[in-house]
Design a protein around this motif. Sequence first.
Motif, PDB file in Angstrom:
ATOM      1  N   ASN A 160     -38.505  -5.462  21.308  1.00  9.23           N
ATOM      2  CA  ASN A 160     -38.751  -6.174  20.062  1.00  9.23           C
ATOM      3  C   ASN A 160     -37.773  -7.344  19.978  1.00  9.23           C
ATOM      4  O   ASN A 160     -36.688  -7.241  19.398  1.00  9.23           O
ATOM      5  N   ALA A 162     -38.010 -10.056  18.363  1.00  9.05           N
ATOM      6  CA  ALA A 162     -37.863 -10.607  17.011  1.00  9.05           C
ATOM      7  C   ALA A 162     -36.686  -9.991  16.270  1.00  9.05           C
ATOM      8  O   ALA A 162     -35.944 -10.696  15.562  1.00  9.05           O
ATOM      9  N   THR A 166     -33.432 -12.017  14.981  1.00  8.82           N
ATOM     10  CA  THR A 166     -33.122 -11.993  13.548  1.00  8.82           C
ATOM     11  C   THR A 166     -31.672 -11.603  13.300  1.00  8.82           C
ATOM     12  O   THR A 166     -30.992 -12.181  12.434  1.00  8.82           O
ATOM     13  N   ASP A 192     -42.481  -9.443  24.239  1.00  2.00           N
ATOM     14  CA  ASP A 192     -42.340  -8.630  23.032  1.00  2.00           C
ATOM     15  C   ASP A 192     -43.512  -7.653  22.962  1.00  2.00           C
ATOM     16  O   ASP A 192     -44.679  -8.050  22.965  1.00  2.00           O
ATOM     17  N   ASN A 196     -45.186  -8.732  17.766  1.00  5.98           N
ATOM     18  CA  ASN A 196     -44.746 -10.034  17.258  1.00  5.98           C
ATOM     19  C   ASN A 196     -45.400 -11.160  18.069  1.00  5.98           C
ATOM     20  O   ASN A 196     -45.170 -11.279  19.269  1.00  5.98           O
ATOM     21  N   SER A 197     -46.211 -11.976  17.419  1.00  7.62           N
ATOM     22  CA  SER A 197     -46.921 -13.062  18.091  1.00  7.62           C
ATOM     23  C   SER A 197     -46.045 -14.311  18.173  1.00  7.62           C
ATOM     24  O   SER A 197     -44.997 -14.394  17.522  1.00  7.62           O
ATOM     25  N   THR A 200     -45.355 -15.811  14.897  1.00  6.80           N
ATOM     26  CA  THR A 200     -44.342 -15.046  14.161  1.00  6.80           C
ATOM     27  C   THR A 200     -42.952 -15.573  14.465  1.00  6.80           C
ATOM     28  O   THR A 200     -42.131 -15.777  13.566  1.00  6.80           O
ATOM     29  N   PHE A 201     -42.685 -15.843  15.737  1.00  6.05           N
ATOM     30  CA  PHE A 201     -41.374 -16.372  16.127  1.00  6.05           C
ATOM     31  C   PHE A 201     -41.162 -17.776  15.569  1.00  6.05           C
ATOM     32  O   PHE A 201     -40.052 -18.118  15.144  1.00  6.05           O
TER      33      PHE A 201
END
Length: 473
Positions: A160, A162, A166, A192, A196-197, A200-201
């Motif tokens: 993950n 993302a 973050t 990923d 998370n596409s 999304t990033f």
Amino acid sequence: MEKERYDRKTFFEDAPIVKSETTVTSETLEKAKLNVDANELISFEIESEYTKLLNEDQNKVIPVMFSIKAKDVNIELPRVGIDLILVIDVSSSMMGEKLKLVIDTVNFIIEELRPEDRFAVVKFNHSSKIISGLIPMTQENKNSLRKKILTDVQASGSTNIALGLTDAFDIMLNRKFVNSLTSVCLLSDGADTCGNSHPTFARIISTYDKMLKEKEMDYKINSFGYGIDHDEELLSNIANQRYGNFYYINNLKKVDECFIDLVGFLLSVFALKGKVQVFLSQDCTMKQTYGNNWNKEKEEGKYSFDVGAIGFGMERNYVCEIEVKKVDPEMTRLLVGCLSFEVNGENITRFLEFKALTSASERGDFNQKVADNVVRVRSAAAIKTLETNMKLGKKEEAWTDFNNFIHQNVTINKQISEECRDKIGAFANNKILKDVKIQKVVEVCLEREAYAPEYANFSKQNRIQKQMLLKRR
């Protein structure tokens, strides 16, 4: 989710910056002036392929190059402090030699940092954990951090990205103290796998970027893709959004070189936020810019681009194409534009002017360096077009167009140097570029004069990078 995830805010309490006599902060940078005149340490030039312009009754497109070069001098200048945040993929695919080499290299980088530098480490798989918030790299903290990395960085689970990214953003955003230079290093060997596409990033980066700008916190993200399974499009896009570097590490033995290329530059930075402003005359318009750091200003004929931090030995050549309108045949001089380069509160101004409008046989001396750099950036654009057409399913047409471009502009081009021809030709062949990961890293290498492990290096190592490599070996 790991229990420590819920206690992550405790890691946002960054330790104060340790200042020494050789430390320069954002607040003192302009006042200090580094005791060096920018005109002495940094050269800034505007050049075209010829010094004279052919007098024709039509518009003309002129390739123009802006060169910024810092001396690689062996003098003791104060350097800026660094906030370095490492985000490591510890999913199960990183198990074994990959993770071992990463940890070994990270420990080497830690040892190279000074007390005024601060380091933070985040690990992620299907969840994310902050191993250490930003702490000064005193010897005591270095020893403590190495132990934490050794015990806490173990491979397991899915990926993950993302969450790891973050955590890095939140570490930056919640700082009470901010070093002059901030860099995030994101390492991953996979895609990923937690839903998370790519959009999304883009939203994550855009959201945090806005909040960081409000706090006047500048930063770069640099990404490292390991092996054949990483998502090169995602990692390169993450780096590109903040003008960082993307490194494709197919050979794990190249891990050291990639880290030293990046960190060695950070350790050599002596000036921040270099910015170039371009003012074109009324007889000229901007036809084409190369690279994604150009900005068109509201004022007519005005453009700008950020150079960012400047380190010893750094050289960057920026290329654009300017269209000159039909001019009066009686003219003997033509002012194309004015450029202003601001660094550390000082300005260096240059003018681009053609001395005469003349016949083709009297165009003046030919500038080899400009010709090489024009082909370099055009080759990067050709690879980008190749990628786009491949995605659209036009494979045969894409390769035909690309190969024709390379043949005409590189292979049989007598105006470029043999070194330029060899560097571009080394990876501009179908066998190598069939790998989309290599396509992406080569495009970045050509566009930004960056380092592509095993393929080409359009940037020369400075003395600090050389010293680090020698010590490592």
